[in-house]
Design a protein around this motif. Structure first.
Motif, PDB file in Angstrom:
ATOM      1  N   THR A 173      -3.686   5.378   9.435  1.00 21.72           N
ATOM      2  CA  THR A 173      -4.105   4.569   8.289  1.00 21.72           C
ATOM      3  C   THR A 173      -3.343   3.257   8.248  1.00 21.72           C
ATOM      4  N   ILE A 223     -11.859   1.011   5.543  1.00 24.05           N
ATOM      5  CA  ILE A 223     -10.603   0.343   5.177  1.00 24.05           C
ATOM      6  C   ILE A 223     -10.877  -1.107   4.766  1.00 24.05           C
ATOM      7  N   LEU A 259      -2.919   5.588  -2.025  1.00 16.19           N
ATOM      8  CA  LEU A 259      -3.834   6.472  -1.307  1.00 16.19           C
ATOM      9  C   LEU A 259      -3.201   7.857  -1.352  1.00 16.19           C
ATOM     10  N   VAL A 284      -7.656  10.436  -1.018  1.00 13.71           N
ATOM     11  CA  VAL A 284      -8.094  10.432   0.377  1.00 13.71           C
ATOM     12  C   VAL A 284      -7.840  11.840   0.896  1.00 13.71           C
ATOM     13  N   LEU A 323     -12.522  -1.161   1.393  1.00 17.22           N
ATOM     14  CA  LEU A 323     -11.552  -0.783   0.370  1.00 17.22           C
ATOM     15  C   LEU A 323     -10.633  -1.945   0.028  1.00 17.22           C
ATOM     16  N   ILE A 327       0.860  -1.181   0.000  1.00 17.96           N
ATOM     17  CA  ILE A 327       0.000   0.000   0.000  1.00 17.96           C
ATOM     18  C   ILE A 327       0.896   1.231   0.000  1.00 17.96           C
ATOM     19  N   LYS A 382     -11.635  11.990   4.426  1.00 20.59           N
ATOM     20  CA  LYS A 382     -11.022  11.747   5.726  1.00 20.59           C
ATOM     21  C   LYS A 382     -11.899  12.365   6.809  1.00 20.59           C
ATOM     22  N   ASP A 401       0.890  11.373   1.815  1.00 19.86           N
ATOM     23  CA  ASP A 401       0.183  12.340   2.664  1.00 19.86           C
ATOM     24  C   ASP A 401       1.191  13.038   3.556  1.00 19.86           C
ATOM     25  N   TYR A 452     -12.933   8.678  -4.561  1.00 19.47           N
ATOM     26  CA  TYR A 452     -12.608   9.808  -3.699  1.00 19.47           C
ATOM     27  C   TYR A 452     -13.143   9.464  -2.322  1.00 19.47           C
ATOM     28  N   ILE A 491       1.006   5.206   0.658  1.00 17.19           N
ATOM     29  CA  ILE A 491       0.306   6.326   1.275  1.00 17.19           C
ATOM     30  C   ILE A 491       1.103   7.589   0.993  1.00 17.19           C
ATOM     31  N   TYR A 497      -6.666   6.031  -5.089  1.00 17.96           N
ATOM     32  CA  TYR A 497      -7.800   6.538  -4.322  1.00 17.96           C
ATOM     33  C   TYR A 497      -7.384   7.861  -3.714  1.00 17.96           C
ATOM     34  N   ASP A 556      -3.311  12.026  -0.907  1.00 13.17           N
ATOM     35  CA  ASP A 556      -3.861  13.268  -0.368  1.00 13.17           C
ATOM     36  C   ASP A 556      -3.778  14.341  -1.459  1.00 13.17           C
TER      37      ASP A 556
END
Length: 135
Positions: free
Chosen positions: A20, A123, A61, A92, A126, A7, A116, A11, A113, A9, A90, A63
């Motif tokens: 997360t 989760i 994921l 987030v 998803l 995964i 948060k 952000d 979309y 992330i 996605y 941001d």
């Protein structure tokens, strides 16, 4: 049904990244994470991984509001690279602005979309959706 292994992330919020990651590990314990604080750092590393065909994320994921390179800039750059369509993205974001949600729909590489903060059930859903949809 394929297992999700990695995964990504992207952000700038350390609390979101930590939370997360912990929520996802509750749903599936054996996950690997690629964590980035901005779009530029993520873009450069993911492109390298694609070229070397190593540790490619199963999902991103993303941001929207980040320093250096925001989510929109990341999407614009990422969409120009070959073979990126196989990585589901996605968004987030804490933005509930309808303009952001509509803009996200204009990117073919964006799967959904998600607003948060999200819960353990979001989760879980998803990860199940990803397992069903990954080749």
């Amino acid at each position: 049904m394929k297992t999700i292994n990695t995964i990504c992330i992207i952000d700038d919020d350390p609390i979101f990244r930590f939370g997360t990651k912990k929520l996802m590990e509750k749903v599936q314990a054996s996950l690997n994470f690629l964590i980035y604080k901005n779009g530029k750092e993520a873009f450069e590393d993911i492109i390298y991984k694609l070229k070397s065909n190593t540790n490619i994320p199963d999902v991103i994921l993303l941001d929207l509001n980040m320093p250096i390179m925001d989510g929109w800039q990341f999407l614009d750059e990422f969409a120009t690279i070959a073979n990126t369509e196989r990585i589901p993205i996605y968004i987030v974001s804490s933005s509930v602005d309808s303009r952001d949600i509509e803009k996200a729909k204009n990117y073919e590489i964006v799967n959904d979309y998600i607003i948060k903060p999200f819960s353990l059930s979001v989760i879980h859903d998803l990860l199940l959706e990803l397992q069903r949809n990954i080749d």
